[in-house]
Design a protein around this motif. Structure first.
Motif, PDB file in Angstrom:
ATOM      1  N   MET A  42       0.852  -1.219   0.001  1.00 32.35           N
ATOM      2  CA  MET A  42       0.294  -0.092  -0.235  1.00 32.35           C
ATOM      3  C   MET A  42       0.806   1.289   0.107  1.00 32.35           C
ATOM      4  O   MET A  42       2.035   1.346   0.407  1.00 32.35           O
ATOM      5  CB  MET A  42      -0.819   0.057   1.250  1.00 32.35           C
ATOM      6  CG  MET A  42      -1.797  -1.129   1.231  1.00 32.35           C
ATOM      7  SD  MET A  42      -3.175  -1.136   0.272  1.00 32.35           S
ATOM      8  CE  MET A  42      -4.039   0.261   0.880  1.00 32.35           C
ATOM      9  N   MET A  43       0.342   2.443  -0.556  1.00 28.76           N
ATOM     10  CA  MET A  43       1.099   3.560  -0.785  1.00 28.76           C
ATOM     11  C   MET A  43       0.181   4.681  -0.353  1.00 28.76           C
ATOM     12  O   MET A  43      -1.029   4.382  -0.549  1.00 28.76           O
ATOM     13  CB  MET A  43       1.613   3.849  -2.212  1.00 28.76           C
ATOM     14  CG  MET A  43       0.557   4.085  -3.109  1.00 28.76           C
ATOM     15  SD  MET A  43       1.400   4.477  -4.725  1.00 28.76           S
ATOM     16  CE  MET A  43      -0.041   4.576  -5.680  1.00 28.76           C
ATOM     17  N   MET A  44       0.626   5.776   0.164  1.00 27.82           N
ATOM     18  CA  MET A  44      -0.226   6.884   0.864  1.00 27.82           C
ATOM     19  C   MET A  44      -0.176   7.941  -0.456  1.00 27.82           C
ATOM     20  O   MET A  44       0.766   8.392  -0.922  1.00 27.82           O
ATOM     21  CB  MET A  44       0.114   7.457   1.965  1.00 27.82           C
ATOM     22  CG  MET A  44       0.002   6.355   3.140  1.00 27.82           C
ATOM     23  SD  MET A  44       0.463   7.086   4.768  1.00 27.82           S
ATOM     24  CE  MET A  44       0.724   5.654   5.792  1.00 27.82           C
ATOM     25  N   GLU A  45      -1.395   8.425  -0.716  1.00 27.98           N
ATOM     26  CA  GLU A  45      -1.584   9.777  -1.511  1.00 27.98           C
ATOM     27  C   GLU A  45      -2.271  10.650  -0.707  1.00 27.98           C
ATOM     28  O   GLU A  45      -3.042  10.459   0.160  1.00 27.98           O
ATOM     29  CB  GLU A  45      -2.228   9.348  -2.862  1.00 27.98           C
ATOM     30  CG  GLU A  45      -1.248   8.496  -3.487  1.00 27.98           C
ATOM     31  CD  GLU A  45      -1.837   8.256  -4.936  1.00 27.98           C
ATOM     32  OE1 GLU A  45      -1.051   7.820  -5.838  1.00 27.98           O
ATOM     33  OE2 GLU A  45      -3.027   8.783  -5.374  1.00 27.98           O
ATOM     34  N   VAL A  46      -1.847  11.936  -1.259  1.00 25.22           N
ATOM     35  CA  VAL A  46      -2.437  13.185  -0.407  1.00 25.22           C
ATOM     36  C   VAL A  46      -3.189  13.960  -1.594  1.00 25.22           C
ATOM     37  O   VAL A  46      -2.486  14.267  -2.603  1.00 25.22           O
ATOM     38  CB  VAL A  46      -1.340  14.144   0.507  1.00 25.22           C
ATOM     39  CG1 VAL A  46      -0.464  14.407  -0.206  1.00 25.22           C
ATOM     40  CG2 VAL A  46      -2.400  15.075   1.221  1.00 25.22           C
ATOM     41  N   TYR A  47      -4.276  14.618  -1.448  1.00 25.57           N
ATOM     42  CA  TYR A  47      -4.684  15.485  -2.362  1.00 25.57           C
ATOM     43  C   TYR A  47      -5.532  16.825  -1.775  1.00 25.57           C
ATOM     44  O   TYR A  47      -5.980  16.831  -0.563  1.00 25.57           O
ATOM     45  CB  TYR A  47      -6.118  14.796  -2.983  1.00 25.57           C
ATOM     46  CG  TYR A  47      -5.756  13.222  -3.205  1.00 25.57           C
ATOM     47  CD1 TYR A  47      -5.210  12.863  -4.414  1.00 25.57           C
ATOM     48  CD2 TYR A  47      -6.274  12.464  -2.440  1.00 25.57           C
ATOM     49  CE1 TYR A  47      -4.972  11.275  -4.623  1.00 25.57           C
ATOM     50  CE2 TYR A  47      -6.080  11.157  -2.754  1.00 25.57           C
ATOM     51  CZ  TYR A  47      -5.455  10.626  -3.641  1.00 25.57           C
ATOM     52  OH  TYR A  47      -5.142   9.218  -4.247  1.00 25.57           O
ATOM     53  N   ALA A  48      -5.192  17.881  -2.445  1.00 26.21           N
ATOM     54  CA  ALA A  48      -5.512  18.995  -1.960  1.00 26.21           C
ATOM     55  C   ALA A  48      -6.206  19.961  -3.117  1.00 26.21           C
ATOM     56  O   ALA A  48      -6.014  19.935  -4.383  1.00 26.21           O
ATOM     57  CB  ALA A  48      -4.076  19.843  -1.775  1.00 26.21           C
ATOM     58  N   SER A  49      -7.210  20.532  -2.798  1.00 25.05           N
ATOM     59  CA  SER A  49      -8.256  21.455  -3.446  1.00 25.05           C
ATOM     60  C   SER A  49      -7.645  22.855  -3.081  1.00 25.05           C
ATOM     61  O   SER A  49      -7.034  23.006  -2.172  1.00 25.05           O
ATOM     62  CB  SER A  49      -9.716  21.390  -3.075  1.00 25.05           C
ATOM     63  OG  SER A  49      -9.904  21.927  -1.957  1.00 25.05           O
ATOM     64  N   THR A  50      -7.641  23.571  -4.316  1.00 23.89           N
ATOM     65  CA  THR A  50      -7.193  25.073  -4.252  1.00 23.89           C
ATOM     66  C   THR A  50      -8.238  26.103  -4.619  1.00 23.89           C
ATOM     67  O   THR A  50      -9.174  25.949  -5.510  1.00 23.89           O
ATOM     68  CB  THR A  50      -5.996  25.206  -5.149  1.00 23.89           C
ATOM     69  OG1 THR A  50      -6.240  25.018  -6.392  1.00 23.89           O
ATOM     70  CG2 THR A  50      -5.015  23.955  -4.750  1.00 23.89           C
TER      71      THR A  50
END
Length: 344
Positions: free
Chosen positions: A1-9
């Motif tokens: 498993m890998m971690m991803e992070v997402y951001a709205s702007t």
């Protein structure tokens, strides 16, 4: 498993980063920034850009994911959907008639969204084509929504009128309404967390028996059974409180508009403040457990100046602390942040 992070702007970009461990030669390691090095200068943890999408007609206000689909609420009244695996746009869905302020998922079955016009929509997200199942309306703007993670049958909302409301999602009927004098802006359930049995052979999931309410100065944790207060913290010396996330059912991380991160322990009834974690207002928090070491967690924080930072915490160690890992500048004003563990 890998971690991803997402951001709205605010600039309408949705950005995604993968948390990677890069093994470098000793000569390459010496060129790395000091905050990116491990102790042996061989393994470097960093955030690696995966996508940068610009498709909304107006600013993005919130982002949430169920691990398969990303959903971004916009001030243009739409919810923009993206396939996490293929990195492709799935198109917007529209029903709200005002800015979409909040979105939450129940597994890969339901999505619930709330908007400035007081509308709350329940969507079927079992496929890549979302369909509206039900809709109900509050008198005031919906500020946050959180779906109970065990059954998906109950949702909590906060609104601009200062109420926390409990909804039966099966019938969309209001179960009960709780006025709060200090006007909360965020409500949240603890996540389902795995724990090992006493024999160490089996893993069990945590039982959800509480929820948290966050205002500008106060964090309250309430019992799900009777609504009584389990713990209450008045935090008034480090700016206004902006976001909160459960790390475990007895530990939360809270952020402020002064850039501080605060660990709140329900077990010890104390707070541990990490000052100057960011140089500006923290707009988003997300927590991911470590699949291999159940007592370790990764915390992602995003601030309005465009920086995403990564922290780790080991809840089995004393004293409790957040250890800085790495950072990245998305070069946009972050409005919200979420993360997921993705199968490689």
């Amino acid at each position: 498993m890998m971690m991803e992070v997402y951001a709205s702007t605010y600039e309408r970009y949705l950005v995604g980063y993968k948390l990677t461990l890069n093994r470098n030669s000793n000569s390459e390691a010496t060129e790395l920034k000091s905050e990116e090095k491990s102790e042996d200068n061989v393994i470097c943890t960093k955030l690696e850009l995966q996508f940068r999408i610009h498709s909304a007609a107006s600013s993005l206000r919130c982002v949430s994911t169920n691990g398969s689909v990303l959903a971004c609420g916009s001030s243009d009244e739409a919810i923009y959907l993206y396939d996490v695996t293929s990195r492709r746009e799935l198109g917007p869905v529209r029903f709200h008639s005002a800015t979409v302020n909040c979105i939450d998922f129940f597994q890969k079955r339901l999505m619930v969204s709330g908007a400035e016009d007081g509308s709350v929509c329940v969507w079927d997200c079992s496929g890549l084509t979302f369909s509206l199942l039900k809709q109900f309306r509050l008198k005031k703007a919906v500020l946050s929504v959180s779906v109970e993670p065990t059954s998906g049958r109950v949702a909590l909302t906060t609104d601009a009128g200062g109420y926390v409301k409990v909804w039966d999602l099966c019938s969309c009927v209001l179960a009960y309404s709780m006025p709060v004098k200090w006007k909360p802006h965020t409500v949240l359930w603890p996540p389902l967390l795995k724990s090992k049995s006493s024999s160490g052979n089996n893993e069990t999931e945590s039982k959800i028996d509480r929820f948290a309410i966050l205002g500008d100065k106060i964090l309250d944790v309430k019992s799900l059974n009777d609504g009584q207060t389990i713990a209450s913290f008045k935090i008034d010396n480090c700016g206004l409180l902006t976001c909160a996330k459960f790390v475990t059912d007895k530990l939360l991380v809270v952020s402020t508009d002064a850039g501080h991160l605060i660990l709140v322990s329900l077990e010890d009834n104390k707070t541990i403040e990490l000052r100057n974690a960011h140089n500006s207002r923290i707009k988003g928090l997300s927590v991911q457990p470590n699949d291999e070491q159940l007592n370790k967690f990764t915390v992602f924080s995003g601030s309005s100046d465009g920086f995403i930072k990564v922290w780790t915490s080991d809840v089995a160690k004393e004293p409790l602390d957040l250890c800085f890992v790495t950072l990245v500048n998305v070069k946009c004003r972050i409005t919200s942040l979420t993360s997921a563990s993705i199968q490689e």
